[in-house]
Design a protein around this motif. Sequence first.
Motif, mmCIF file in Angstrom:
data_model
loop_
_atom_site.group_PDB
_atom_site.id
_atom_site.type_symbol
_atom_site.label_atom_id
_atom_site.label_comp_id
_atom_site.label_asym_id
_atom_site.label_seq_id
_atom_site.Cartn_x
_atom_site.Cartn_y
_atom_site.Cartn_z
ATOM 1 N N ILE A 12 3.383 9.571 -20.744
ATOM 2 C CA ILE A 12 2.761 9.949 -19.475
ATOM 3 C C ILE A 12 3.549 9.290 -18.347
ATOM 4 O O ILE A 12 3.709 8.070 -18.325
ATOM 5 N N VAL A 13 4.062 10.110 -17.444
ATOM 6 C CA VAL A 13 4.872 9.606 -16.336
ATOM 7 C C VAL A 13 4.218 10.018 -15.025
ATOM 8 O O VAL A 13 4.340 11.171 -14.599
ATOM 9 N N PRO A 14 3.479 9.105 -14.388
ATOM 10 C CA PRO A 14 2.870 9.427 -13.100
ATOM 11 C C PRO A 14 3.906 9.454 -11.972
ATOM 12 O O PRO A 14 4.690 8.521 -11.819
ATOM 13 N N VAL A 15 3.903 10.544 -11.229
ATOM 14 C CA VAL A 15 4.734 10.680 -10.028
ATOM 15 C C VAL A 15 3.822 10.326 -8.861
ATOM 16 O O VAL A 15 2.889 11.068 -8.548
ATOM 17 N N MET A 16 4.073 9.197 -8.240
ATOM 18 C CA MET A 16 3.165 8.652 -7.245
ATOM 19 C C MET A 16 3.343 9.344 -5.895
ATOM 20 O O MET A 16 4.461 9.476 -5.396
ATOM 21 N N LEU A 17 2.203 9.780 -5.331
ATOM 22 C CA LEU A 17 2.189 10.435 -4.017
ATOM 23 C C LEU A 17 1.292 9.706 -3.025
ATOM 24 O O LEU A 17 1.418 9.913 -1.821
ATOM 25 N N PHE A 18 0.331 8.924 -3.513
ATOM 26 C CA PHE A 18 -0.496 8.009 -2.713
ATOM 27 C C PHE A 18 -1.525 8.678 -1.816
ATOM 28 O O PHE A 18 -2.347 7.989 -1.228
ATOM 29 N N VAL A 77 -10.762 9.369 -9.818
ATOM 30 C CA VAL A 77 -10.131 9.315 -11.148
ATOM 31 C C VAL A 77 -9.140 8.158 -11.227
ATOM 32 O O VAL A 77 -9.005 7.521 -12.266
ATOM 33 N N VAL A 78 -8.433 7.901 -10.139
ATOM 34 C CA VAL A 78 -7.536 6.751 -10.022
ATOM 35 C C VAL A 78 -7.957 5.982 -8.778
ATOM 36 O O VAL A 78 -8.676 6.515 -7.935
ATOM 37 N N PRO A 79 -7.536 4.729 -8.628
ATOM 38 C CA PRO A 79 -7.940 3.963 -7.443
ATOM 39 C C PRO A 79 -7.536 4.656 -6.139
ATOM 40 O O PRO A 79 -6.516 5.352 -6.079
ATOM 41 N N ASN A 80 -8.334 4.444 -5.107
ATOM 42 C CA ASN A 80 -8.036 4.997 -3.789
ATOM 43 C C ASN A 80 -6.632 4.575 -3.363
ATOM 44 O O ASN A 80 -6.246 3.426 -3.528
ATOM 45 N N GLY A 81 -5.866 5.529 -2.844
ATOM 46 C CA GLY A 81 -4.507 5.244 -2.418
ATOM 47 C C GLY A 81 -3.473 5.305 -3.530
ATOM 48 O O GLY A 81 -2.305 5.015 -3.306
ATOM 49 N N GLN A 82 -3.894 5.681 -4.738
ATOM 50 C CA GLN A 82 -2.982 5.759 -5.880
ATOM 51 C C GLN A 82 -2.863 7.189 -6.407
ATOM 52 O O GLN A 82 -2.615 7.415 -7.599
ATOM 53 N N ALA A 83 -3.020 8.169 -5.526
ATOM 54 C CA ALA A 83 -2.928 9.581 -5.930
ATOM 55 C C ALA A 83 -1.559 9.857 -6.531
ATOM 56 O O ALA A 83 -0.556 9.256 -6.136
ATOM 57 N N ILE A 108 3.275 6.915 2.634
ATOM 58 C CA ILE A 108 1.969 6.614 3.237
ATOM 59 C C ILE A 108 2.025 6.801 4.757
ATOM 60 O O ILE A 108 1.093 7.336 5.356
ATOM 61 N N GLU A 109 3.111 6.402 5.386
ATOM 62 C CA GLU A 109 3.257 6.609 6.830
ATOM 63 C C GLU A 109 3.273 8.095 7.178
ATOM 64 O O GLU A 109 2.761 8.496 8.235
ATOM 65 N N MET A 110 3.838 8.909 6.314
ATOM 66 C CA MET A 110 3.912 10.348 6.563
ATOM 67 C C MET A 110 2.579 11.047 6.327
ATOM 68 O O MET A 110 2.199 11.940 7.087
ATOM 69 N N TYR A 111 1.862 10.668 5.257
ATOM 70 C CA TYR A 111 0.692 11.430 4.814
ATOM 71 C C TYR A 111 -0.611 10.634 4.799
ATOM 72 O O TYR A 111 -1.673 11.206 4.559
ATOM 73 N N GLY A 112 -0.551 9.346 5.010
ATOM 74 C CA GLY A 112 -1.752 8.526 4.920
ATOM 75 C C GLY A 112 -2.018 8.159 3.480
ATOM 76 O O GLY A 112 -1.329 8.565 2.564
ATOM 77 N N GLN A 113 -3.069 7.352 3.304
ATOM 78 C CA GLN A 113 -3.369 6.867 1.962
ATOM 79 C C GLN A 113 -4.630 7.410 1.450
ATOM 80 O O GLN A 113 -5.560 7.723 1.538
ATOM 81 N N SER A 159 -1.321 15.235 -3.206
ATOM 82 C CA SER A 159 -1.263 15.451 -4.656
ATOM 83 C C SER A 159 -1.825 16.825 -5.029
ATOM 84 O O SER A 159 -1.289 17.499 -5.914
ATOM 85 N N GLN A 160 -2.864 17.269 -4.332
ATOM 86 C CA GLN A 160 -3.424 18.608 -4.594
ATOM 87 C C GLN A 160 -2.440 19.697 -4.170
ATOM 88 O O GLN A 160 -2.217 20.656 -4.912
ATOM 89 N N ASP A 161 -1.872 19.557 -2.985
ATOM 90 C CA ASP A 161 -0.925 20.554 -2.483
ATOM 91 C C ASP A 161 0.327 20.597 -3.353
ATOM 92 O O ASP A 161 0.842 21.673 -3.678
ATOM 93 N N PHE A 162 0.814 19.433 -3.735
ATOM 94 C CA PHE A 162 2.009 19.338 -4.573
ATOM 95 C C PHE A 162 1.753 20.011 -5.919
ATOM 96 O O PHE A 162 2.588 20.788 -6.403
ATOM 97 N N SER A 163 0.596 19.741 -6.502
ATOM 98 C CA SER A 163 0.230 20.351 -7.785
ATOM 99 C C SER A 163 0.164 21.871 -7.674
ATOM 100 O O SER A 163 0.681 22.596 -8.540
ATOM 101 N N ARG A 164 -0.441 22.365 -6.607
ATOM 102 C CA ARG A 164 -0.534 23.810 -6.386
ATOM 103 C C ARG A 164 0.853 24.443 -6.257
ATOM 104 O O ARG A 164 1.133 25.483 -6.848
ATOM 105 N N ASP A 165 1.729 23.781 -5.510
ATOM 106 C CA ASP A 165 3.080 24.313 -5.327
ATOM 107 C C ASP A 165 3.888 24.267 -6.618
ATOM 108 O O ASP A 165 4.693 25.166 -6.880
ATOM 109 N N LEU A 166 3.693 23.233 -7.426
ATOM 110 C CA LEU A 166 4.340 23.206 -8.740
ATOM 111 C C LEU A 166 3.865 24.377 -9.592
ATOM 112 O O LEU A 166 4.662 25.031 -10.271
ATOM 113 N N TYR A 167 2.575 24.643 -9.548
ATOM 114 C CA TYR A 167 2.016 25.767 -10.311
ATOM 115 C C TYR A 167 2.657 27.083 -9.876
ATOM 116 O O TYR A 167 2.990 27.930 -10.704
#
Length: 97
Positions: free
Chosen positions: A14-20, A46-52, A92-97, A25-33
Amino acid sequence: LEAGFVLKEGDTPIVPVMLFNAKLSQDFSRDLYDEGIYAIGFFFPVVPNGQARIRTQISAGHEIHHLDKALAAFKKVGEKYGILGKTKQEIIEMYGQ
């Protein structure tokens, strides 16, 4: 890492690609699909806040062409969101946490 993503370290398939950021993370997942890659965006609670992240899992069933396709899709979507080569703080500066 070479593609410019922040990866959560570990010795597991399992290799998490961190987006924070949850929305990223939702938009990225949709675009990958849309690129033919099914990878789930995980975010709070599901994961700690700020660890998307996008959760990927490599298996023995994957062939090189599968991995090449996935990597190309990740790069394309990463470029779309301008996060390739960015640090955690920069994302985080670009998209927030």
